[in-house]
Design a protein around this motif. Structure first.
Motif, PDB file in Angstrom:
ATOM      1  N   VAL A 206      -5.127  -3.999  -6.721  1.00 32.81           N
ATOM      2  CA  VAL A 206      -4.883  -2.559  -6.802  1.00 32.81           C
ATOM      3  C   VAL A 206      -6.189  -1.898  -7.209  1.00 32.81           C
ATOM      4  O   VAL A 206      -6.770  -2.213  -8.249  1.00 32.81           O
TER       5      VAL A 206
ATOM      6  N   GLN B  61       0.821  -1.209   0.000  1.00 36.61           N
ATOM      7  CA  GLN B  61       0.000   0.000   0.000  1.00 36.61           C
ATOM      8  C   GLN B  61       0.857   1.261   0.000  1.00 36.61           C
ATOM      9  O   GLN B  61       0.552   2.228  -0.714  1.00 36.61           O
TER      10      GLN B  61
ATOM     11  N   LEU C 199       2.507   1.717  -3.397  1.00 37.48           N
ATOM     12  CA  LEU C 199       1.547   2.301  -4.333  1.00 37.48           C
ATOM     13  C   LEU C 199       1.370   3.796  -4.056  1.00 37.48           C
ATOM     14  O   LEU C 199       1.322   4.607  -4.999  1.00 37.48           O
TER      15      LEU C 199
ATOM     16  N   VAL D 135      -4.055  -1.142  -2.120  1.00 38.68           N
ATOM     17  CA  VAL D 135      -3.895  -2.544  -2.483  1.00 38.68           C
ATOM     18  C   VAL D 135      -4.680  -3.280  -1.407  1.00 38.68           C
ATOM     19  O   VAL D 135      -4.264  -3.339  -0.253  1.00 38.68           O
TER      20      VAL D 135
ATOM     21  N   VAL E 218       0.510   1.611 -13.710  1.00 37.79           N
ATOM     22  CA  VAL E 218      -0.336   1.328 -12.543  1.00 37.79           C
ATOM     23  C   VAL E 218      -1.770   1.086 -12.991  1.00 37.79           C
ATOM     24  O   VAL E 218      -2.439   0.158 -12.525  1.00 37.79           O
TER      25      VAL E 218
ATOM     26  N   GLU F 160       4.110   5.676  -5.586  1.00 36.99           N
ATOM     27  CA  GLU F 160       4.016   5.708  -7.052  1.00 36.99           C
ATOM     28  C   GLU F 160       3.057   6.799  -7.503  1.00 36.99           C
ATOM     29  O   GLU F 160       3.284   7.486  -8.494  1.00 36.99           O
TER      30      GLU F 160
END
Length: 330
Positions: free
Chosen positions: A302, A154, A157, A264, A320, A160
């Motif tokens: 995701v 998580q 992500l 996530v 992504v 990102e």
């Protein structure tokens, strides 16, 4: 004439005896139907999805409510004082298996009986919650499903999507033991990635709006563990965070649908299905809670709220988006 009257009386008596016989048989059949007692802590989309999954998991295993199964359902609506009474009511209904959705509900059931099998639905850390001895060998009348989130994934992500983020605020309720555990895990994961992490603890939902206002001025994004108090007030969190365009990374897929940016997460419905199947195995005598390991999901999905990203002025990287489930509406 008398013989005709006598014959009529006898016919009525025979009919009565036949009806009584079949009524008793039907009652016996009803009593033979097993009962699953379900105690849910509060109503919100994540826990409601779990309950829906539980019913489908039981059905997939051959137990259908209203046919060969009776489901007795109670909802505490976040009132801790009601949970003990509701637990006893489910026991009084002669439940063959009990299911607790969320930690407070599961703890109330565990405090009420050490004999009836209990299946945990969405308990992050059953050991620290005092429900089992170990996840591998629960050791009591309790087993079930963990909703422990992939915290490291998580935060990967989050960075990102928010490469310029330097700080994170972790929002959770002090009333939930599992939330404290998750907050500590989140702090470690955040600091390992070079983020400054600060926890913001609320004793009840009444303080959430003000706390989010403070957080929005102090951190780059908000992280929410699987906390039922916060989840129940997710719209309040989103409304306050949106005023300053502060992104929210929750732990649960349904909270992304309500206005979180992304996560996530474990599919809550599938979590419920697995819980229902475990309860069915116990009903069928296929498993013993004391020796059945806690089920933990190894992967997550995701999930990205594309509309929320646009509101925040964020562009989601193509790599992504390709692997993500997109939710949210304009």
């Amino acid at each position: 004439m008398k013989s005709k009257k006598l014959l009529a009386v006898i016919s009525v008596l025979v009919l009565f005896l036949i009806v009584s016989f079949f009524t008793e048989k039907n009652e016996e059949k009803k009593e033979d139907v097993p009962t699953v007692g379900v105690l849910q802590f509060v109503s919100h989309p994540a826990l409601d999805e779990i309950y829906r999954g539980i019913k489908d998991g039981l059905k997939e295993s051959g137990y259908e409510d209203g046919k060969n199964l009776k489901i007795a359902f109670q909802n505490g609506q976040a009132d801790q004082s009601k949970l003990a009474t509701m637990s006893q009511q489910l026991i009084d209904k002669k439940s063959d298996v009990l299911i607790g959705i969320a930690t407070p509900a599961a703890q109330a059931l565990a405090n009420s009986t050490s004999d009836i099998p209990i299946v945990l639905g969405a308990i992050t850390d059953p050991v620290s919650a005092g429900l089992v001895e170990t996840n591998e060998k629960p050791g009591r009348n309790i087993t079930g499903v963990s909703d422990k989130s992939p915290v490291d994934a998580q935060f990967d992500l989050a960075l990102e999507l928010l490469p310029n983020a330097r700080s994170v605020g972790i929002l959770y309720s002090s009333a939930e033991e599992n939330s404290k555990y998750q907050a500590a895990e989140a702090e470690k994961a955040a600091e390992a990635l070079g983020l400054t992490a600060k926890s913001y603890v609320v004793p009840s939902s009444n303080e959430i709006a003000q706390t989010v206002q403070v957080m929005s001025g102090e951190v780059d994004f908000i992280y929410i563990p699987t906390d039922n108090t916060i989840a129940n007030a997710m719209q309040t969190v989103v409304n306050e965070a949106n005023k300053s365009k502060t992104p929210i990374i929750p732990s649960v897929d349904t909270m992304v649908e309500e206005g979180g940016l992304a996560t996530v997460g474990i599919n809550q419905y599938e979590l419920g299905v697995q819980t229902g199947k475990m309860a069915a195995d116990i009903l069928a005598g296929k498993s013993d809670p004391a020796t059945t390991p806690i089920y933990t999901f190894e992967t997550g999905d995701v999930i990205i709220n594309e509309a929320q990203a646009k509101k925040l002025g964020l562009t989601i990287p193509e790599n992504v988006v390709e692997d993500a489930k997109l939710v949210g509406t304009e």
